[in-house]
Write a protein that holds these residues in place. Structure first.
Motif, PDB file in Angstrom:
ATOM      1  N   UNK A 134      43.754  42.875  34.639  1.00 12.05           N
ATOM      2  CA  UNK A 134      44.685  42.700  35.748  1.00 12.05           C
ATOM      3  C   UNK A 134      44.229  43.457  36.990  1.00 12.05           C
ATOM      4  N   UNK A 135      44.304  42.766  38.134  1.00 13.16           N
ATOM      5  CA  UNK A 135      44.061  43.397  39.428  1.00 13.16           C
ATOM      6  C   UNK A 135      45.319  43.343  40.286  1.00 13.16           C
ATOM      7  N   UNK A 136      46.447  42.970  39.648  1.00 11.90           N
ATOM      8  CA  UNK A 136      47.679  42.741  40.392  1.00 11.90           C
ATOM      9  C   UNK A 136      48.529  43.999  40.458  1.00 11.90           C
ATOM     10  N   UNK A 137      49.605  43.920  41.252  1.00 10.19           N
ATOM     11  CA  UNK A 137      50.517  45.052  41.408  1.00 10.19           C
ATOM     12  C   UNK A 137      51.270  45.360  40.123  1.00 10.19           C
ATOM     13  N   UNK A 138      51.591  44.320  39.352  1.00  9.57           N
ATOM     14  CA  UNK A 138      52.367  44.471  38.127  1.00  9.57           C
ATOM     15  C   UNK A 138      51.783  43.515  37.094  1.00  9.57           C
ATOM     16  N   UNK A 139      51.516  44.030  35.908  1.00 10.65           N
ATOM     17  CA  UNK A 139      51.002  43.181  34.842  1.00 10.65           C
ATOM     18  C   UNK A 139      52.164  42.553  34.086  1.00 10.65           C
ATOM     19  N   UNK A 140      52.015  41.294  33.649  1.00 11.41           N
ATOM     20  CA  UNK A 140      53.100  40.636  32.933  1.00 11.41           C
ATOM     21  C   UNK A 140      52.593  39.870  31.720  1.00 11.41           C
ATOM     22  N   UNK A 153      41.950  34.996  36.975  1.00  9.24           N
ATOM     23  CA  UNK A 153      41.190  34.365  38.053  1.00  9.24           C
ATOM     24  C   UNK A 153      39.861  35.101  38.163  1.00  9.24           C
ATOM     25  N   UNK A 154      38.740  34.446  37.881  1.00  8.52           N
ATOM     26  CA  UNK A 154      37.442  35.126  37.954  1.00  8.52           C
ATOM     27  C   UNK A 154      37.191  35.706  39.335  1.00  8.52           C
ATOM     28  N   UNK A 155      36.606  36.884  39.367  1.00  7.40           N
ATOM     29  CA  UNK A 155      36.297  37.522  40.639  1.00  7.40           C
ATOM     30  C   UNK A 155      35.357  36.636  41.453  1.00  7.40           C
ATOM     31  N   UNK A 156      35.694  36.462  42.730  1.00 13.21           N
ATOM     32  CA  UNK A 156      34.892  35.611  43.594  1.00 13.21           C
ATOM     33  C   UNK A 156      35.232  34.138  43.517  1.00 13.21           C
ATOM     34  N   UNK A 157      36.247  33.785  42.713  1.00 13.76           N
ATOM     35  CA  UNK A 157      36.638  32.379  42.595  1.00 13.76           C
ATOM     36  C   UNK A 157      37.092  31.847  43.943  1.00 13.76           C
ATOM     37  N   UNK A 158      36.818  30.553  44.171  1.00 14.05           N
ATOM     38  CA  UNK A 158      37.234  29.925  45.435  1.00 14.05           C
ATOM     39  C   UNK A 158      38.596  29.261  45.304  1.00 14.05           C
ATOM     40  N   UNK A 159      39.349  29.573  44.218  1.00 17.71           N
ATOM     41  CA  UNK A 159      40.643  28.929  44.003  1.00 17.71           C
ATOM     42  C   UNK A 159      41.601  29.221  45.145  1.00 17.71           C
ATOM     43  N   UNK A 160      41.453  30.360  45.795  1.00 11.78           N
ATOM     44  CA  UNK A 160      42.303  30.712  46.937  1.00 11.78           C
ATOM     45  C   UNK A 160      41.502  30.659  48.233  1.00 11.78           C
ATOM     46  N   UNK A 161      40.585  29.690  48.299  1.00 11.17           N
ATOM     47  CA  UNK A 161      39.715  29.546  49.476  1.00 11.17           C
ATOM     48  C   UNK A 161      38.957  30.829  49.770  1.00 11.17           C
ATOM     49  N   UNK A 162      38.605  31.541  48.692  1.00  8.01           N
ATOM     50  CA  UNK A 162      37.816  32.748  48.848  1.00  8.01           C
ATOM     51  C   UNK A 162      38.583  33.959  49.332  1.00  8.01           C
ATOM     52  N   UNK A 163      39.897  33.863  49.453  1.00  8.38           N
ATOM     53  CA  UNK A 163      40.710  34.976  49.928  1.00  8.38           C
ATOM     54  C   UNK A 163      41.027  35.893  48.746  1.00  8.38           C
ATOM     55  N   UNK A 164      40.308  36.993  48.628  1.00  7.58           N
ATOM     56  CA  UNK A 164      40.481  37.898  47.490  1.00  7.58           C
ATOM     57  C   UNK A 164      41.878  38.495  47.452  1.00  7.58           C
ATOM     58  N   UNK A 165      42.521  38.648  48.609  1.00  6.64           N
ATOM     59  CA  UNK A 165      43.860  39.235  48.653  1.00  6.64           C
ATOM     60  C   UNK A 165      44.880  38.361  47.936  1.00  6.64           C
ATOM     61  N   UNK A 166      44.612  37.061  47.858  1.00  5.78           N
ATOM     62  CA  UNK A 166      45.555  36.147  47.199  1.00  5.78           C
ATOM     63  C   UNK A 166      45.331  36.054  45.692  1.00  5.78           C
ATOM     64  N   UNK A 167      44.140  36.413  45.221  1.00  4.70           N
ATOM     65  CA  UNK A 167      43.802  36.149  43.828  1.00  4.70           C
ATOM     66  C   UNK A 167      44.580  37.008  42.846  1.00  4.70           C
ATOM     67  N   UNK A 168      45.069  38.177  43.300  1.00  2.00           N
ATOM     68  CA  UNK A 168      45.878  39.012  42.427  1.00  2.00           C
ATOM     69  C   UNK A 168      47.289  38.503  42.266  1.00  2.00           C
TER      70      UNK A 168
END
Length: 439
Positions: free
Chosen positions: A192-198, A223-238
């Motif tokens: 997890x790289x998110x604020x809260x794990x669930x 979400x794999x690190x560097x994934x383009x699922x969020x158009x490359x926006x790492x801030x959204x991937x968490x």
């Protein structure tokens, strides 16, 4: 089956369906989605406890159980003299019961030997043979000196209800670890790289169309690190919340196998809490609760009940009311309720929640911690809130009224007409009189 009659859904990241940024960008308060302002009840029914996340004992078909004339619910609880912000660290599950759906009584703690350092939300099944199963989240590692935040989905069997001399729920209970995240479909805590794990909030559901038995839960999609699922926006991937699901191959409430998630919100929201299904009018309504602070950067949501609808349990879910928003708090009391749970009653869907922080209009709940302790205590409801009344039709919902605090109608109980119904009746009477009002 295609959702031709419901409109277009969207594919998810690892799930069949997704809650997209385009959907969430449409979130706004409307007359149909804003609940009335809530005030404290005149009489606090259970004054010695903080009470929050609550769920009802249900039959396999999803209806609320009535056992020898008793409604039964389960809640996360803590002593009412505890600072409200500390309650999650000591949460345990208690049982409450009522013979009229209005006046509730404390049935005491359910377990003496539950798994985890504390217990978080779940669901409860009254099975066909009269046995009771509880599904809950075991939070923290057993025996650890410091609080830990790992989460396991647990099932407890062996419960029975005795009404020979009043009401009692008895064991002995046996606790079984049912599900762990696999790291591929469902994120492990160490990923997890998110604020809260669930990985929590198990909710039992038997599909009325197929007879298959399912367990829904809240999770996160890796979400794999560097994934383009969020158009490359790492801030959204968490921000990678998902609604997970497991299937019981035999229907046994204590035997489950993980399957792909029902819905995910990668790039949109990190917590899709307490997922549950209401099946009505041959449609599957999937509801979740979420917070304003768990939306991804660039999106603005509320503490609210959100929902989606599909023609099959594992179908292409479409957000309700175009954005997903179903019920939220008024702007001047944005945290007055949380942890909504919907259930059908007659031709309506009723929504229960707990009375959270009222008389507080801060930007975030973090501001509560800066108030004097006496004000934190005063502004916390810590009891069940009024039950909301919804009309639900296709992809549209509307709040049409409310019942009292703790009011959970008994089977067959007729509800009073809503304001909308009274207006319609008055117009009909007026038409029948040729358009002239009587003296």
């Amino acid at each position: 089956m295609a959702n031709d009659s419901l409109g277009d859904g969207a594919p998810g990241f690892r799930a069949r369906a997704g809650w997209t940024r385009e959907h969430a960008a449409r979130i706004e308060r409307t007359d149909d989605t804003v609940a009335p302002v809530i005030y404290p009840p005149e009489d606090d029914q259970i004054p010695h406890l903080h009470i929050w996340d609550t769920w009802f004992l249900r039959n396999r078909d999803g209806t609320l159980a009535e056992v020898d004339g008793y409604r039964v619910c389960f809640s996360l609880t803590a002593p009412s003299d505890l600072l409200p912000g500390k309650r999650h660290d000591v949460a345990n599950i208690r049982c409450f019961y009522s013979d009229d759906g209005r006046d509730w009584h404390d049935g005491g703690p359910v377990f003496e030997d539950a798994l985890g350092q504390r217990q978080w939300a779940g669901s409860a099944l009254y099975d066909d043979d009269g046995s009771v199963y509880l599904f809950y989240t075991a939070a923290g590692e057993d025996g650890a000196d410091d609080l830990t935040y790992g989460q396991r989905i647990v099932g407890a069997g062996g419960g029975t209800i005795d009404t020979a001399e009043g009401f009692s729920l008895r064991g002995p209970w046996t606790h079984h670890e049912l599900l762990h995240p696999d790291g591929e479909r469902y994120e492990r805590e160490d990923q997890s790289r998110a604020m809260i794990y669930t990985f929590r909030d198990p909710w039992f559901f038997e599909d009325p169309e197929t007879g298959e038995t399912w367990l829904l839960f809240e999770a996160n999609s890796p979400v794999p690190e560097g994934s383009d699922v969020c158009d490359g926006d790492a801030a959204q991937q968490g921000f990678n919340g998902s609604v997970g699901i497991a299937r019981s191959p035999t229907g046994d409430p204590l035997e489950w196998e993980l399957e792909d998630p029902l819905l995910d919100a990668v790039g949109v929201n990190q917590e899709l809490e307490r997922p549950h299904i209401v099946y009505t009018d041959d449609l599957y309504y999937l509801f979740i609760s979420s917070h304003l602070h768990t939306f991804a950067p660039g999106l603005e949501g509320y503490d609210a009940l959100y929902g989606f609808v599909a023609e099959e349990l594992r179908g292409d879910y479409v957000p309700l009311n175009e954005s997903g928003l179903v019920a939220t708090n008024p702007e001047n009391a944005p945290f007055q309720s949380y942890s909504w749970m919907a259930f059908p009653h007659d031709d309506e869907v009723l929504v229960q929640s707990f009375f959270n922080y009222y008389d507080f209009a801060g930007e975030t709940l973090d501001e509560i911690a800066h108030l004097p302790e006496s004000e934190q205590m005063r502004r916390f409801g810590g009891t069940l809130g009024p039950t909301l009344r919804l009309t639900v039709e296709g992809t549209k919902t509307r709040i049409v009224g409310k019942l009292g605090h703790w009011h959970v109608p008994m089977a067959g109980e007729k509800l009073p007409p809503t304001e909308r119904e009274l207006i319609r009746r008055a117009q009909t009477d007026d038409d029948d009189r040729g358009g002239y009002a009587s003296d």
